[in-house]
Design an enzyme around this catalytic site. Sequence first.
Site, mmCIF file in Angstrom:
data_model
loop_
_atom_site.group_PDB
_atom_site.id
_atom_site.type_symbol
_atom_site.label_atom_id
_atom_site.label_comp_id
_atom_site.label_asym_id
_atom_site.label_seq_id
_atom_site.Cartn_x
_atom_site.Cartn_y
_atom_site.Cartn_z
ATOM 1 C CG LEU A 1 33.850 39.900 36.870
ATOM 2 C CD1 LEU A 1 34.367 39.867 35.252
ATOM 3 C CD2 LEU A 1 32.574 39.500 36.498
ATOM 4 C CE1 TYR A 2 34.367 43.039 44.889
ATOM 5 C CE2 TYR A 2 36.839 41.981 46.005
ATOM 6 C CZ TYR A 2 36.035 42.527 45.976
ATOM 7 O OH TYR A 2 35.753 43.541 47.481
ATOM 8 N N GLY A 3 38.186 41.750 41.274
ATOM 9 C CA GLY A 3 39.470 42.206 41.368
ATOM 10 C C GLY A 3 39.384 42.876 39.766
ATOM 11 C CB THR B 1 34.156 45.274 38.758
ATOM 12 O OG1 THR B 1 34.697 44.593 40.271
ATOM 13 C CG2 THR B 1 33.690 44.074 38.508
ATOM 14 C CE LYS B 2 35.167 46.933 45.137
ATOM 15 N NZ LYS B 2 34.211 47.744 45.633
#
Length: 322
Positions: free
Chosen positions: A153-155, A157-158
Site C-alpha cells: 500500500l505504501y508504494g 500511495t506514493k
Amino acid sequence: MTIVVTGAAGFVGFHLSAALLKRGETVLGVDNFDPYYSVELKRARAAELARQPGFRLIEADIGQADTVKLIQDAAGEITGIANMAANPGVRASDDRPFDFIASNIGGELCALELARHAGRPVPLVYASTSAVYGASEEMPFSPNDRADRPKSLYGATKRAAELISLSYASRFGIGSTALRFFTVYGPWGRPDMATWKFTKALFEGEKIELYNFGRMTRGFTYVEDTVQAVLLALEKPAAPGEHRTLNVGSAGAETLERYLAVLERAVGRQAEVERVAAHPAEMFDTVADISETERVLGWRPTTTIDVGLPKFVEWYRAFHKL
Ligand SMILES: NC(=O)c1ccc[n+]([C@@H]2O[C@H](COP(=O)([O-])OP(=O)(O)OC[C@H]3O[C@@H](n4cnc5c(N)ncnc54)[C@H](O)[C@@H]3O)[C@@H](O)[C@H]2O)c1
C-alpha cells in the site's frame, strides 16, 4: 520569502532544512510528529533546527484540508515547497492503511494546493520512492518503466501521489518533481530501517535477521547526496505544466551481506546472523538507473557505503553516548 519543508522533523526533511538554513534560506518546517517511531528523536531533530534563526516549525497534519491555510498564513510569500512528510515503510502500511492514504496522498495534495494558490510558479519537489516499482523485474529501475504493479500500500500511495501531481500539472499548470528515493541512510536516520537496526543489534550483541536469506541488493543512498538532489530540483525546477519523475539512488548496487560487513567494521563487532524469509511486500532488489537524474539535474551521488556507514555509526555512538 520562505521555503516550506514538510516532514522537517523527519530524517530527510531535517537534513534538507539544515542544508537550506546553511545557505541562508528561511525555512518553515511542518510536521505532525507522527508516533510511527520515536517522537523523542523527531523532537531532538526539531530542537537542532530551532537553534538556527531562519527556522520556524508548525505542528500540523498535511493530510487535513485546513492545513493549507495554516501554512499560507505562517509562511507569507512561498518561494519553494519540498514535501518530505509521509508515513513511510512498506510493512507499516499493512497496519495503518488509512493513515498512509491521508498523509501520503492527502499530504501531496496539500503541497499541490499551496503551489496552486501561490499566485506565481513555485518550485515544488516531493519525495516518492523506489517502492513504486513494486513487482517490476527490469533492473535497474528506470523512471521510464511502467510503475503500475505496487507490492505494498505504501508504494501504491506514493504512485497515486505522482498521478495526482501529474493531474495538477495538466489541469492547473503546476510544475513538480517527484524524486524516487532508494533506501536513504546516514546520521539522524530512522530506527525502523536496516542501518539503525543492524547497528543497534551490533552494539547490544543481539541477533540480526537478514531477509530473503541475505539475498537482497539495494541502491543505498547517503542522506547528504539525497538532499543534494532535492536542492538541485528546487534550483532547477520543473517548468509550469511539467511533471518530472527522477530516481535518486546510488549508481551501483550493494548486497545486504556487504552492507553488514562494512557496518561490522565500523562498530568493531561481529554480527550473529540469522537468514530468514522475506516479508511478501518487501522488494528483493532495488537498483536505480540515475541517467535521467544526471541529465536533468546534473546530480550524481558521491558517498560510498565505506564512507557513509562509518559516519552513521559515529553519530549513533555520540547520540546514545556509547
Ligand atoms: N528514508 C528512506 O530510505 C526513504 C526511501 C524512499 C522514500 N522515502 C520518502 O522520503 C520522505 C522522507 O522520509 P524519511 O525517511 O525522512 O521519513 P521520516 O518518517 O523520518 O520523516 C517523515 C516525517 O513526516 C512527518 N509526517 C508524517 N505524516 C505527516 C502528516 N500527515 N503531516 C505532517 N507531517 C507528517 C513525520 O512525523 C516524520 O517526521 C518520505 O516521503 C518517505 O516516504 C524515504
